[in-house]
Design a protein around this motif. Structure first.
Motif, mmCIF file in Angstrom:
data_model
loop_
_atom_site.group_PDB
_atom_site.id
_atom_site.type_symbol
_atom_site.label_atom_id
_atom_site.label_comp_id
_atom_site.label_asym_id
_atom_site.label_seq_id
_atom_site.Cartn_x
_atom_site.Cartn_y
_atom_site.Cartn_z
ATOM 1 N N PHE B 17 0.857 -1.234 0.025
ATOM 2 C CA PHE B 17 0.129 0.081 -0.062
ATOM 3 C C PHE B 17 0.819 1.418 -0.014
ATOM 4 O O PHE B 17 0.388 2.252 -0.580
ATOM 5 C CB PHE B 17 -0.921 0.059 0.995
ATOM 6 C CG PHE B 17 -2.221 -1.044 1.042
ATOM 7 C CD1 PHE B 17 -2.186 -1.773 -0.282
ATOM 8 C CD2 PHE B 17 -3.018 -1.007 1.922
ATOM 9 C CE1 PHE B 17 -3.193 -2.529 -0.288
ATOM 10 C CE2 PHE B 17 -4.087 -1.890 1.872
ATOM 11 C CZ PHE B 17 -4.199 -2.755 0.533
ATOM 12 N N VAL B 19 3.787 1.602 -1.301
ATOM 13 C CA VAL B 19 4.255 1.906 -2.636
ATOM 14 C C VAL B 19 3.257 2.170 -3.602
ATOM 15 O O VAL B 19 3.490 3.286 -4.304
ATOM 16 C CB VAL B 19 4.757 0.449 -2.935
ATOM 17 C CG1 VAL B 19 4.782 0.289 -4.696
ATOM 18 C CG2 VAL B 19 6.066 0.142 -2.459
ATOM 19 N N LEU B 20 2.078 1.957 -3.585
ATOM 20 C CA LEU B 20 1.261 2.109 -4.399
ATOM 21 C C LEU B 20 0.726 3.799 -4.391
ATOM 22 O O LEU B 20 0.382 4.489 -5.359
ATOM 23 C CB LEU B 20 -0.311 1.167 -4.206
ATOM 24 C CG LEU B 20 -1.208 1.371 -5.425
ATOM 25 C CD1 LEU B 20 -0.704 0.789 -6.486
ATOM 26 C CD2 LEU B 20 -2.420 0.589 -5.062
ATOM 27 N N LEU B 23 3.369 5.575 -5.751
ATOM 28 C CA LEU B 23 3.134 5.684 -7.050
ATOM 29 C C LEU B 23 2.164 6.653 -7.609
ATOM 30 O O LEU B 23 2.222 7.622 -8.306
ATOM 31 C CB LEU B 23 3.171 4.441 -7.770
ATOM 32 C CG LEU B 23 4.222 3.556 -7.826
ATOM 33 C CD1 LEU B 23 3.950 2.120 -8.629
ATOM 34 C CD2 LEU B 23 5.383 4.192 -8.535
ATOM 35 N N ILE B 24 0.957 6.578 -6.904
ATOM 36 C CA ILE B 24 -0.229 7.304 -7.203
ATOM 37 C C ILE B 24 0.024 8.818 -6.912
ATOM 38 O O ILE B 24 -0.256 9.740 -7.892
ATOM 39 C CB ILE B 24 -1.510 7.105 -6.378
ATOM 40 C CG1 ILE B 24 -1.890 5.773 -6.778
ATOM 41 C CG2 ILE B 24 -2.461 8.206 -6.779
ATOM 42 C CD1 ILE B 24 -2.962 5.367 -5.950
#
Lengths: 253, 48
Positions: B17, B19-20, B23-24
């Motif tokens: 999470f 990482v995501l 990235l977002i």
């Protein structure tokens, strides 16, 4: 000991560095191989975007052409699925695609670890998407959201039968999205491990067998290429289904 | 299954999470607006 020779051994999550801190009841903070590979994945994704940024020039380079075509296909996916008015979901789908894609491709490097072969990561992503989509649907449609479970035009007599089926199929999304990704990656990597376990000893069993081993080895190379293709396909399928779920939540069928 | 060791559940999900979300944030703040600017610049050049 059994685990050492098992094809599933490559998916084992092990702690690389761990710290036991006296907070929240002596909590253990550890950097696992999965954690390391997620960091590597982020690094690769950002490095790829940096490489393809092309110094903000208008004329594209080879790198930026590949990235722009990726952006264009994801943009058209979001536009066709969710609608042009809802491009606000593009950053999420875009990040999801590149995270899963690079995590999958990174796992194809020999002796590497694939982040998406972890059931918890894949299911965590899919359950997060499921919860998010449900909250989105509830916030847009309020109580009317539950009409999603009653198919339009269904006879009243069939409604008691159809509603449980619709609810189960809706709840199954939370699991199916993650299991699809996880199962594809695990099965592919296990197959490669098993096949390479058969082929590698053939090269050391005398000259004739070594020459003949080129035939199964060439098939093996084909399967590796297939696995690379699966990495792309699974990332795309994950994103297309996420977009489809968001569409369902916004438009209700 | 080795990846089902309960001890690492939270660790794995936290990493994924984090990482995501990173990235977002990076994509929506820096990368995707640049695409839009680039494409609109190309449209202006070709239409003018």
């Amino acid at each position: 000991m059994f685990l050492l020779f098992s094809p599933l051994e490559q998916f084992e999550v092990t702690s690389l560095v761990s710290v036991q801190l006296p907070v929240l009841g002596y909590m253990n903070f550890s950097l696992t191989n999965l954690g390391l590979y997620t960091i590597i994945t982020v690094y690769l994704v950002l490095a790829f975007h940096f490489m393809a940024s092309n110094n903000k020039q208008l004329i594209p380079s080879r790198w930026s052409i590949s990235l722009e075509s990726g952006f264009a296909s994801l943009h058209s996916l979001v536009k066709s699925q969710i609608g042009a008015a809802h491009e606000v979901y593009l950053p999420f789908i875009y990040s999801l695609f590149f995270f899963i894609l690079f995590a999958n491709l990174n796992g194809n490097v020999p002796y590497g670890f694939t982040v998406t072969t972890s059931m918890i990561v894949a299911l965590g992503l899919s359950v997060m998407i499921f919860l998010g989509v449900t909250i989105l649907g509830l916030s847009i449609h309020k109580f009317h959201f539950f009409s999603y479970f009653v198919p339009s035009g269904a006879p009243a007599a069939l409604v008691p039968l159809l509603v449980p089926i619709e609810i189960i199929s809706y709840l199954a999304r939370a699991v199916s999205l993650g299991v699809r990704l996880f199962a594809n990656m695990v099965s592919g990597h296990s197959l490669l491990k098993i096949l390479s376990g058969f082929i590698a000893p053939m090269f050391t069993k005398g000259p004739l067998v070594a020459v003949l081993a080129v035939i199964p080895f060439s098939i093996f190379i084909g399967i590796v290429a297939l696995e690379v293709a699966v990495s792309f396909i699974q990332a795309y399928v994950f994103c297309i289904l996420t977009a489809s779920y968001i569409k369902d939540a916004i438009y209700l069928h | 299954m080795p990846q089902l060791v309960p001890f690492y559940f939270v660790n794995e999900v936290t990493f994924a999470f984090a990482v995501l979300v990173t990235l977002i944030y990076v994509f929506s703040k820096y990368v995707l607006p640049r695409f839009v600017r680039l494409f609109s610049a190309r449209v202006f050049i070709s239409k003018l």
